[in-house]
Write a protein that holds these residues in place. Structure first.
Motif, short mmCIF file in Angstrom:
data_model
loop_
_atom_site.label_atom_id
_atom_site.label_comp_id
_atom_site.label_asym_id
_atom_site.label_seq_id
_atom_site.Cartn_x
_atom_site.Cartn_y
_atom_site.Cartn_z
N THR A 12 0.81 -1.23 0.00
CA THR A 12 0.00 0.00 0.00
C THR A 12 0.83 1.28 0.00
O THR A 12 0.32 2.35 -0.26
CB THR A 12 -0.89 0.06 1.26
OG1 THR A 12 -0.01 0.16 2.41
CG2 THR A 12 -1.76 -1.17 1.40
N GLY A 13 2.10 1.17 0.33
CA GLY A 13 2.96 2.35 0.43
C GLY A 13 2.78 3.12 1.73
O GLY A 13 3.44 4.12 1.97
N GLU A 14 1.88 2.64 2.58
CA GLU A 14 1.62 3.34 3.85
C GLU A 14 2.70 3.06 4.88
O GLU A 14 3.25 1.96 4.92
CB GLU A 14 0.29 2.88 4.43
CG GLU A 14 -0.88 3.67 3.94
CD GLU A 14 -2.15 3.29 4.69
OE1 GLU A 14 -2.11 3.10 5.91
OE2 GLU A 14 -3.18 3.18 4.02
N ILE A 15 2.93 4.06 5.75
CA ILE A 15 3.91 3.86 6.81
C ILE A 15 3.31 2.94 7.88
O ILE A 15 2.25 3.22 8.44
CB ILE A 15 4.33 5.21 7.44
CG1 ILE A 15 5.02 6.09 6.39
CG2 ILE A 15 5.25 4.99 8.63
CD1 ILE A 15 5.40 7.48 6.86
N GLN A 16 4.00 1.83 8.12
CA GLN A 16 3.54 0.85 9.12
C GLN A 16 4.15 1.14 10.48
O GLN A 16 3.56 0.85 11.51
CB GLN A 16 3.96 -0.57 8.71
CG GLN A 16 3.52 -0.97 7.34
CD GLN A 16 2.02 -1.13 7.28
OE1 GLN A 16 1.46 -2.03 7.88
NE2 GLN A 16 1.36 -0.23 6.58
N GLY A 17 5.39 1.62 10.43
CA GLY A 17 6.09 1.86 11.68
C GLY A 17 7.38 2.62 11.42
O GLY A 17 7.64 3.06 10.29
N TYR A 18 8.16 2.75 12.48
CA TYR A 18 9.44 3.47 12.39
C TYR A 18 10.50 2.68 13.15
O TYR A 18 10.19 2.03 14.16
CB TYR A 18 9.34 4.85 13.04
CG TYR A 18 8.46 5.83 12.31
CD1 TYR A 18 9.00 6.74 11.41
CD2 TYR A 18 7.09 5.85 12.53
CE1 TYR A 18 8.20 7.65 10.75
CE2 TYR A 18 6.27 6.75 11.87
CZ TYR A 18 6.84 7.65 10.98
OH TYR A 18 6.04 8.54 10.32
N CYS A 62 4.02 4.20 22.19
CA CYS A 62 2.71 4.28 22.85
C CYS A 62 1.83 5.33 22.19
O CYS A 62 0.62 5.16 22.07
CB CYS A 62 2.87 4.55 24.34
SG CYS A 62 3.56 3.12 25.20
N ILE A 63 2.44 6.43 21.73
CA ILE A 63 1.67 7.47 21.04
C ILE A 63 1.20 6.96 19.67
O ILE A 63 0.04 7.07 19.31
CB ILE A 63 2.52 8.76 20.87
CG1 ILE A 63 2.89 9.31 22.24
CG2 ILE A 63 1.79 9.79 20.02
CD1 ILE A 63 3.93 10.41 22.20
N LEU A 64 2.13 6.33 18.93
CA LEU A 64 1.79 5.90 17.57
C LEU A 64 0.87 4.69 17.53
O LEU A 64 0.14 4.50 16.56
CB LEU A 64 3.08 5.56 16.80
CG LEU A 64 3.47 6.62 15.77
CD1 LEU A 64 3.97 7.85 16.49
CD2 LEU A 64 4.50 6.09 14.83
N SER A 65 0.94 3.85 18.56
CA SER A 65 0.18 2.60 18.50
C SER A 65 -1.33 2.87 18.45
O SER A 65 -2.09 2.04 17.96
CB SER A 65 0.53 1.68 19.66
OG SER A 65 0.24 2.31 20.87
N GLU A 66 -1.73 4.07 18.87
CA GLU A 66 -3.16 4.41 18.79
C GLU A 66 -3.64 4.45 17.35
O GLU A 66 -4.81 4.25 17.07
CB GLU A 66 -3.43 5.74 19.48
CG GLU A 66 -3.39 5.59 20.98
CD GLU A 66 -3.62 6.89 21.71
OE1 GLU A 66 -4.28 7.79 21.15
OE2 GLU A 66 -3.13 7.00 22.84
#
Ligand code: G
Ligand code: MN
Length: 217
Positions: A12-18, A62-66
């Motif tokens: 999809t090209g979407e950011i999954q994580g960092y 924790c911020i991104l997991s939302e």
């Protein structure tokens, strides 16, 4: 300071994580881990840096997991093996990257404990290190990061066969794959055709101090 490099879905090209990457700021210069880690290792204080990175990365996670994204951090096997640290401190869904390295079986129980608690384990720089398949055989990993030394040779014929076989092997074991060091579209297209799940590299973004939050609708 901690920098973050995006990891995208090849589908999809979407950011999954960092991936969280430590950088030492010296005035206006940013010093990479290859320069500041060896002296820390020598002084036996690498774990202090690891603790700091873990704390910061878990906060960001924790911020991104939302919004369904994650932040992974790198941790040295010598830190995982320490008595004053335990994977029990990590929240469910945290992503931990460990090097493909022979640790004499010391950290196996910690990795298994981490997975039982819902922590994801990524095997880092796959293809460069000790190359023992122990970690795959003993079901200790959720993700494999294919090293950029292999990705660099794509879409070369032989490299394509090697990477395709690795991706197939991982898939058969229920392990997701992330290609590291993806720098151009040809590499990305080959990886997508091969069925690699995710990619990380300069093509998608260099490590930087900012995280981009995905909007939740
Ligand atoms: O070992 P590990 O894969 O965790 O190291 C990541 C390092 O690789 C970071 O320091 C990062 O700056 C570097 N890196 C990330 N993406 C690329 C890339 O596309 N090309 C190259 N040459 N280096 C990269
Ligand atoms: Mn890594």
């Amino acid at each position: 300071m901690l920098h973050y490099q995006p990891i995208v879905s090849l589908e999809t090209g979407e950011i999954q994580g960092y991936e969280a990457l430590a950088r030492w700021q010296d005035g206006t210069r940013l010093i990479p881990p290859s320069a500041f880690l060896p002296p820390l290792r020598k002084g036996r204080s690498e774990h202090l840096l690891c603790y700091w990175v873990i704390q910061k990365a878990v906060e960001a996670h924790c911020i991104l997991s939302e919004s369904g994204q994650w932040v992974s951090f790198n941790v040295a096997p010598s830190t995982i093996a320490r008595d004053d640290w335990s994977v029990k401190r990590l929240p469910v869904g945290a992503h931990m990257e460990v090097l493909e390295q022979d640790d004499g079986g010391q950290i196996q129980s910690q990795l298994q404990e981490a997975r039982r608690r819902g922590v994801k384990i990524a095997l880092d720089d796959f293809g460069t290190g000790f190359c023992s398949y122990d970690r795959l055989l003993t079901n200790e990993v959720d993700l494999v990061k294919i090293d950029r030394s292999l990705v660099k040779s794509l879409p070369g014929q032989r490299a394509t066969v090697v990477v395709k076989t690795l991706v197939g092997l991982c898939r058969s074991l229920g392990i997701e794959t992330i290609a590291e060091g993806v720098e151009n579209v040809d590499q990305a297209n080959t990886l997508k055709e091969i069925g690699c799940d995710m990619a990380q590299g300069y093509l998608y973004g260099r490590p930087g101090p900012q995280l981009r939050l995905r909007s939740i609708d």
